[in-house]
Design a protein around this motif. Structure first.
Motif, PDB file in Angstrom:
ATOM      1  N   ALA A 144       0.829  -1.202   0.000  1.00  0.00           N
ATOM      2  CA  ALA A 144       0.000   0.000   0.000  1.00  0.00           C
ATOM      3  C   ALA A 144       0.866   1.256   0.000  1.00  0.00           C
ATOM      4  N   THR A 145       2.005   1.210   0.667  1.00  0.00           N
ATOM      5  CA  THR A 145       2.918   2.346   0.661  1.00  0.00           C
ATOM      6  C   THR A 145       3.462   2.576  -0.734  1.00  0.00           C
ATOM      7  N   SER A 146       3.754   1.511  -1.444  1.00  0.00           N
ATOM      8  CA  SER A 146       4.216   1.656  -2.838  1.00  0.00           C
ATOM      9  C   SER A 146       3.145   2.310  -3.699  1.00  0.00           C
ATOM     10  N   GLU A 147       1.896   1.942  -3.475  1.00  0.00           N
ATOM     11  CA  GLU A 147       0.793   2.557  -4.210  1.00  0.00           C
ATOM     12  C   GLU A 147       0.657   4.040  -3.853  1.00  0.00           C
ATOM     13  N   ALA A 148       0.873   4.369  -2.592  1.00  0.00           N
ATOM     14  CA  ALA A 148       0.804   5.771  -2.169  1.00  0.00           C
ATOM     15  C   ALA A 148       1.909   6.593  -2.826  1.00  0.00           C
ATOM     16  N   ILE A 149       3.101   6.027  -2.921  1.00  0.00           N
ATOM     17  CA  ILE A 149       4.210   6.721  -3.580  1.00  0.00           C
ATOM     18  C   ILE A 149       3.919   6.896  -5.064  1.00  0.00           C
ATOM     19  N   ARG A 150       3.352   5.887  -5.693  1.00  0.00           N
ATOM     20  CA  ARG A 150       2.968   5.988  -7.099  1.00  0.00           C
ATOM     21  C   ARG A 150       1.924   7.104  -7.274  1.00  0.00           C
ATOM     22  N   TYR A 151       0.958   7.158  -6.368  1.00  0.00           N
ATOM     23  CA  TYR A 151      -0.067   8.207  -6.394  1.00  0.00           C
ATOM     24  C   TYR A 151       0.583   9.581  -6.241  1.00  0.00           C
ATOM     25  N   TYR A 152       1.535   9.707  -5.332  1.00  0.00           N
ATOM     26  CA  TYR A 152       2.236  10.971  -5.099  1.00  0.00           C
ATOM     27  C   TYR A 152       2.949  11.447  -6.356  1.00  0.00           C
ATOM     28  N   ARG A 153       3.584  10.550  -7.047  1.00  0.00           N
ATOM     29  CA  ARG A 153       4.339  10.923  -8.246  1.00  0.00           C
ATOM     30  C   ARG A 153       3.441  11.317  -9.408  1.00  0.00           C
ATOM     31  N   LYS A 154       2.231  10.783  -9.459  1.00  0.00           N
ATOM     32  CA  LYS A 154       1.303  11.082 -10.554  1.00  0.00           C
ATOM     33  C   LYS A 154       0.539  12.383 -10.350  1.00  0.00           C
ATOM     34  N   GLN A 155       0.315  12.762  -9.086  1.00  0.00           N
ATOM     35  CA  GLN A 155      -0.552  13.895  -8.791  1.00  0.00           C
ATOM     36  C   GLN A 155       0.156  15.229  -8.967  1.00  0.00           C
ATOM     37  N   PRO A 156      -0.584  16.202  -9.497  1.00  0.00           N
ATOM     38  CA  PRO A 156      -0.042  17.563  -9.477  1.00  0.00           C
ATOM     39  C   PRO A 156      -0.085  18.074  -8.039  1.00  0.00           C
TER      40      PRO A 156
END
Length: 61
Positions: free
Chosen positions: A22-34
């Motif tokens: 889930a942390t990996s998914e959160a980091i992926r989300y962080y990198r995609k979001q403006p």
């Protein structure tokens, strides 16, 4: 962000493997979001991780 999200998920009772995924998914989300509202990025990432962890826990990762 990674350390904070993982610590919060572990505190909520998720297993280490689910928290890591889930942390990996959160980091992926962080990198995609403006840029989000000031001070809200960690909260947004944590919400994303919680959603993913709940689904993963149901599937017994």
């Amino acid at each position: 962000i990674e350390a904070n999200v993982k610590a919060e998920l572990l505190k909520l009772g998720f297993s280490l493997s689910v928290a890591s995924l889930a942390t990996s998914e959160a980091i992926r989300y962080y990198r995609k979001q403006p840029a989000s509202k000031r001070g809200k990025m960690i909260a947004d990432c944590l919400n994303q991780a919680k959603r993913w962890a709940k689904r993963a826990a149901k599937n017994k990762y």
